[in-house]
Design a protein around this motif. Structure first.
Motif, PDB file in Angstrom:
ATOM      1  N   SER A 533       0.834  -1.203   0.000  1.00  0.00           N
ATOM      2  CA  SER A 533       0.000   0.000   0.000  1.00  0.00           C
ATOM      3  C   SER A 533       0.866   1.249   0.000  1.00  0.00           C
ATOM      4  O   SER A 533       0.583   2.234  -0.695  1.00  0.00           O
ATOM      5  N   TYR A 534       1.948   1.241   0.781  1.00  0.00           N
ATOM      6  CA  TYR A 534       2.873   2.382   0.825  1.00  0.00           C
ATOM      7  C   TYR A 534       3.424   2.688  -0.561  1.00  0.00           C
ATOM      8  O   TYR A 534       3.523   3.859  -0.973  1.00  0.00           O
ATOM      9  N   GLY A 535       3.796   1.646  -1.311  1.00  0.00           N
ATOM     10  CA  GLY A 535       4.351   1.860  -2.640  1.00  0.00           C
ATOM     11  C   GLY A 535       3.384   2.582  -3.543  1.00  0.00           C
ATOM     12  O   GLY A 535       3.781   3.461  -4.333  1.00  0.00           O
ATOM     13  N   MET A 536       2.109   2.233  -3.466  1.00  0.00           N
ATOM     14  CA  MET A 536       1.109   2.902  -4.288  1.00  0.00           C
ATOM     15  C   MET A 536       0.863   4.323  -3.815  1.00  0.00           C
ATOM     16  O   MET A 536       0.692   5.244  -4.615  1.00  0.00           O
ATOM     17  N   TYR A 537       0.851   4.530  -2.490  1.00  0.00           N
ATOM     18  CA  TYR A 537       0.695   5.880  -1.943  1.00  0.00           C
ATOM     19  C   TYR A 537       1.822   6.789  -2.425  1.00  0.00           C
ATOM     20  O   TYR A 537       1.625   7.976  -2.687  1.00  0.00           O
ATOM     21  N   ALA A 538       3.015   6.224  -2.561  1.00  0.00           N
ATOM     22  CA  ALA A 538       4.185   7.008  -2.969  1.00  0.00           C
ATOM     23  C   ALA A 538       4.304   7.147  -4.478  1.00  0.00           C
ATOM     24  O   ALA A 538       5.268   7.736  -4.961  1.00  0.00           O
ATOM     25  N   GLY A 539       3.358   6.609  -5.232  1.00  0.00           N
ATOM     26  CA  GLY A 539       3.356   6.812  -6.678  1.00  0.00           C
ATOM     27  C   GLY A 539       3.805   5.629  -7.498  1.00  0.00           C
ATOM     28  O   GLY A 539       3.893   5.734  -8.723  1.00  0.00           O
ATOM     29  N   GLY A 540       4.092   4.501  -6.876  1.00  0.00           N
ATOM     30  CA  GLY A 540       4.493   3.320  -7.625  1.00  0.00           C
ATOM     31  C   GLY A 540       3.309   2.676  -8.325  1.00  0.00           C
ATOM     32  O   GLY A 540       2.216   2.594  -7.767  1.00  0.00           O
ATOM     33  N   GLN A 541       3.509   2.214  -9.552  1.00  0.00           N
ATOM     34  CA  GLN A 541       2.483   1.519 -10.325  1.00  0.00           C
ATOM     35  C   GLN A 541       3.037   0.161 -10.732  1.00  0.00           C
ATOM     36  O   GLN A 541       4.125   0.083 -11.305  1.00  0.00           O
ATOM     37  N   SER A 542       2.289  -0.885 -10.437  1.00  0.00           N
ATOM     38  CA  SER A 542       2.810  -2.227 -10.682  1.00  0.00           C
ATOM     39  C   SER A 542       1.661  -3.217 -10.702  1.00  0.00           C
ATOM     40  O   SER A 542       0.497  -2.854 -10.486  1.00  0.00           O
ATOM     41  N   ILE A 543       2.008  -4.471 -10.935  1.00  0.00           N
ATOM     42  CA  ILE A 543       1.015  -5.546 -10.928  1.00  0.00           C
ATOM     43  C   ILE A 543       1.478  -6.607  -9.936  1.00  0.00           C
ATOM     44  O   ILE A 543       2.581  -7.155 -10.063  1.00  0.00           O
ATOM     45  N   LEU A 544       0.636  -6.888  -8.967  1.00  0.00           N
ATOM     46  CA  LEU A 544       0.909  -7.923  -7.974  1.00  0.00           C
ATOM     47  C   LEU A 544       0.000  -9.112  -8.274  1.00  0.00           C
ATOM     48  O   LEU A 544      -1.217  -8.957  -8.378  1.00  0.00           O
ATOM     49  N   VAL A 545       0.598 -10.277  -8.399  1.00  0.00           N
ATOM     50  CA  VAL A 545      -0.151 -11.498  -8.701  1.00  0.00           C
ATOM     51  C   VAL A 545      -0.118 -12.394  -7.478  1.00  0.00           C
ATOM     52  O   VAL A 545       0.953 -12.872  -7.073  1.00  0.00           O
ATOM     53  N   GLY A 546      -1.273 -12.604  -6.872  1.00  0.00           N
ATOM     54  CA  GLY A 546      -1.395 -13.521  -5.746  1.00  0.00           C
ATOM     55  C   GLY A 546      -1.868 -14.871  -6.247  1.00  0.00           C
ATOM     56  O   GLY A 546      -2.988 -15.003  -6.745  1.00  0.00           O
TER      57      GLY A 546
END
Length: 781
Positions: A533-546
């Motif tokens: 969540s922190y990464g997205m708050y800081a502007g990171g965009q990515s794809i996480l596959v669970g």
């Protein structure tokens, strides 16, 4: 590391020490005044405190002044400990990077954020650090992301040092040590951590002397360790007769005793040091100093010695990461200096007046900059110009395809479908594949990344010899090279998603787009939730596959059956949660998600996948290309009806499923139809987008899901709903609000156990018979 010379006017670097000291005094005042204005200068009738951290800010002033006004280059990136945000804003203000109008706005809407925020603060902030411990490690992963970027694209701008200013209490956080211990980190010489060792946490003075243990942990991980314990003034005293006794006495004091000495009247300092000692040399040394000189000396710690700090930062070995332990006093220079409860303490009006007088300022005119004609004014102007960055250019345009066009004819799981998609991508869309980087915490092969890895290689800081290259029986070619496109970390999910966030921010840091994709066992998404969540708050965009997910992975056992992750994905800001059932849906949705990563206004995605093979014939894909494109558009909008030709008019019950459970939903509908009950089927690919579609009714331009909610649940054809999910049933309960239908939500609400898939479905009542029973019950049959 201590000096044996007297406190110099000019340190070895050539920096003008008196000028730096004037700037430090002004920064300390401004940081305290920013907090004072937020609490005493703004109307507040809510009864809710504004707060701030004057003491935590004061302890790190000299460290930050030494960096910003004597050491940093424009390419350097710095993470500032959360509670020192006022110091960062004060420095940016003096450098001309922040307008005066913002200084009274700490913690106000549209103003300075409570903690440094890369996206929300109006001035330059390199890393968001509100999550204690996680923000401190961000430069580690940013350094690795830049190394990776530079290995792939010659156009990557150069980078300098990646610096973390860390509060010593942050070292209690596990995220710190998961990052430090990763073996790849020991090769990143551009890393510099400065630990503000004020030996206080929120509630207390930290007991015992832990510095030796902390130093050893960094050293064992391959870091260079530098300790700045004493400043040059008191170090000169240590060379006099009685000096070694003084040093031994001060260094043997518990932290609490030392800080109690700082709180006592200066006239008591000598007797507190002696504590009944009869050592004549020590007594003579103390007697040779005035009360003021002794009080100043015992406060002369390395983290407050500007000359020592400047020289240290300028001479650090850049061949391995470095940790500098800088001893400081919490609340340095404030009336709350060293008090065990000063963490959130605010100075009174009288105390602020006294601090203003000591700083050459006034509370009536608190925001004075230095006169441009003075030495401090010229240094501020010069450093502001040197550190001013050019805007980051737009990332290169990459046209991600909407489909790869390969049919799916055999039963395949969505997890295997992901592996096939990535492997095909290198051939069918090489420009897109060049931007893809995959990551995994030691589960690459078990999450079907093998084909991609065989084609692209494993990235390493340095090329490593592949000792199994000649093994004919090896299926996975684990070739570690400096231009590979898969990054493998140890089994530490926090590291994985932290790296993911920084790989997803390269487009905005350096103007180079990456599409980072990470695979993780779905049950461990919760473990990685905060840094993700922190990464997205800081502007990171990515794809996480669970993957794999739910009780569908029943043989793995109850502890490995994820229940709450669908709700987590649906509720996560800046992220779209997906759970497709069929490989074709996965391809469409995944490519759509890739198109939204690494671009202005983009977002992240979370895919919940399964190892359960599903027959693609169940999807009933149309042969007509126009109808097939219509199906694709529905899939990327959130869902579709099965079969497409089914007329929802007079539908008696609607069965809604998502992910691996869809075959049971379809089978239940067929059983009901055989009994003369008109049952419809809705296959969701993203409950998240369907929820957004429902929320945006009346203002659709603000959402992402369009009007898919009305396509799936037309208002003219109401019917009771049975939702089925291999996850907590609450996730789909919002669908009752689509038309006001009666609803029965089936899903997993308890821990599971090892079993076969059929047994697991029956145990949790999400099997075909249970779905049919629920439908009959809601119909009163």
């Amino acid at each position: 590391m201590t000096a044996t010379t007297a406190h110099p006017t000019v340190p070895q670097s050539g920096a003008d020490l008196p000028v730096l000291q004037q700037i430090a005094t002004r920064v300390r005042w401004l940081s305290a005044a920013i907090i004072d204005a937020a609490n005493a200068g703004r109307p507040n009738d809510t009864g809710v405190k504004v707060g701030g951290h004057q003491a935590s800010s004061a302890s790190i002033v000299e460290i930050m002044v030494a960096l910003w006004f004597a050491e940093l280059a424009v390419e350097d990136r710095v993470s500032v400990k959360p509670h020192a945000s006022p110091v960062l804003h004060a420095i940016n203000y003096l450098l001309g990077d922040l307008g005066e109008e913002y200084l009274p706005t700490l913690r106000a809407r549209g103003g300075l954020q409570s903690y440094p925020s890369r996206l929300k603060d109006p001035d330059t902030v390199d890393f968001s650090t509100g999550s204690v411990g996680i923000g401190a490690t961000a430069p580690v992963w940013a350094a690795m992301a830049h190394r990776y970027l530079a290995s792939q694209f010659a156009s990557t701008p150069s980078a300098g040092r990646f610096i973390s200013l860390v509060g010593d209490a942050e070292l209690d956080e596990g995220a710190i040590w998961e990052a430090v211990a990763d073996p790849a980190i020991a090769k990143l010489g551009e890393l510099l951590w400065v630990i503000d060792l004020n030996r206080q946490s929120l509630d207390r003075v930290v007991p015992d002397i832990q510095i030796g243990k902390l130093q050893g942990m960094f050293a064992a991980a391959g870091w260079q360790v530098v300790t700045l314990k004493w400043g040059r003034l008191i170090s000169e005293l240590f060379q006099r007769p009685g000096g070694q006794q003084l040093r031994q006495r001060l260094e043997s004091m518990p932290n609490e005793e030392y800080q109690r000495m700082l709180r006592a009247d200066a006239s008591q300092t000598a007797e507190r040091i002696l504590a009944g000692s009869e050592d004549e040399q020590l007594r003579a040394l103390l007697a040779s100093l005035t009360t003021t000189e002794l009080a100043t000396a015992v406060r002369d710690l390395g983290g407050h010695d500007l000359g020592l700090l400047v020289d240290t930062f300028g001479t650090i070995d850049s061949h391995r990461p470095t940790a500098v332990f800088a001893y400081t006093v919490k609340g340095r220079g404030l009336p709350t200096e060293g008090h065990p409860n000063n963490h959130s303490a605010l100075l009174t009006a009288d105390q602020m007046d006294a601090l203003a007088a000591d700083s050459g300022m006034t509370r009536e005119n608190p925001w004075q900059r230095f006169d441009p004609g003075t030495a401090p004014g010229r240094l501020c102007a010069d450093r502001g110009a040197e550190l001013r960055r050019a805007p980051v250019g737009a990332p290169a345009q990459v046209d991600v395809p909407t489909s790869l066009g390969h049919g799916h004819r055999k039963a395949i799981s969505t997890q295997a479908g992901l592996g096939r998609l990535l492997a095909d991508l290198t051939r069918d869309a090489p420009e897109t594949a060049a931007r893809v980087v995959t990551c995994s915490p030691d589960v690459a092969s078990s999450t079907n990344l093998g084909g991609w890895i065989n084609k692209t290689g494993v990235w390493s800081v340095d090329d490593r010899r592949d000792w199994f290259a000649d093994d004919a029986e090896r299926v996975l070619r684990w070739s570690e090279v400096s231009n590979g496109r898969h990054i493998e970390l140890g089994i530490a999910e926090v590291n994985l998603v932290s790296l993911l966030g920084e790989l997803g921010a390269t487009w905005s840091r350096w103007g180079e787009r990456l599409i980072p994709i990470a695979t993780i066992y779905d049950p461990f998404v919760s473990r990685a939730l905060e840094p993700w969540s922190y990464g997205m708050y800081a502007g990171g965009q990515s794809i996480l596959v669970g993957t794999p997910s739910g009780v569908t992975l029943a043989p793995e056992g109850g502890a490995h059956q994820s229940i709450t992750t669908p709700s987590i994905g649906l509720e996560q800001p800046n992220c779209i949660a997906w759970e497709p059932a069929f490989a074709q849906d996965l391809e469409w949705c995944f490519l759509h998600a890739m198109g939204k990563v690494g671009v202005p206004g983009g977002c992240s995605s979370y895919f919940r996948l399964s190892t359960r093979p599903i027959d693609p014939a169940l999807a009933q894909l149309p042969d007509d290309p126009h109808l097939l494109e219509h199906r694709r558009r529905q899939a990327v909008a959130g869902g579709y009806r099965l079969p497409a030709t089914h007329d929802p008019v007079d539908e008696q019950v609607t069965l809604v499923g998502t992910g691996a459970i869809v075959p049971e939903v379809i089978a239940a509908a067929n059983t009901l139809r055989e009994q003369g009950i008109n049952a419809g089927v809705v296959c969701l690919t993203s409950a998240d987008l369907v929820f957004r579609s429902m929320q945006q009714r009346g203002h659709r331009a603000a959402g992402t899901g369009g009007n898919i909610i009305d396509d799936l649940f037309p208002a003219a054809s109401p019917a009771p709903l049975i939702t089925v999910h291999d996850g907590h049933p609450h996730t789909l309960s919002f669908l009752a609000g689509a038309r006001g239908d009666r609803i029965r939500c089936l899903g997993v609400t308890d821990f599971g156990q090892s079993s076969g898939v059929d047994d697991a479905y029956r145990m949790h009542r999400i099997d075909t018979a249970s779905i049919v029973d629920a439908a009959l019950s809601v119909l009163g049959r």
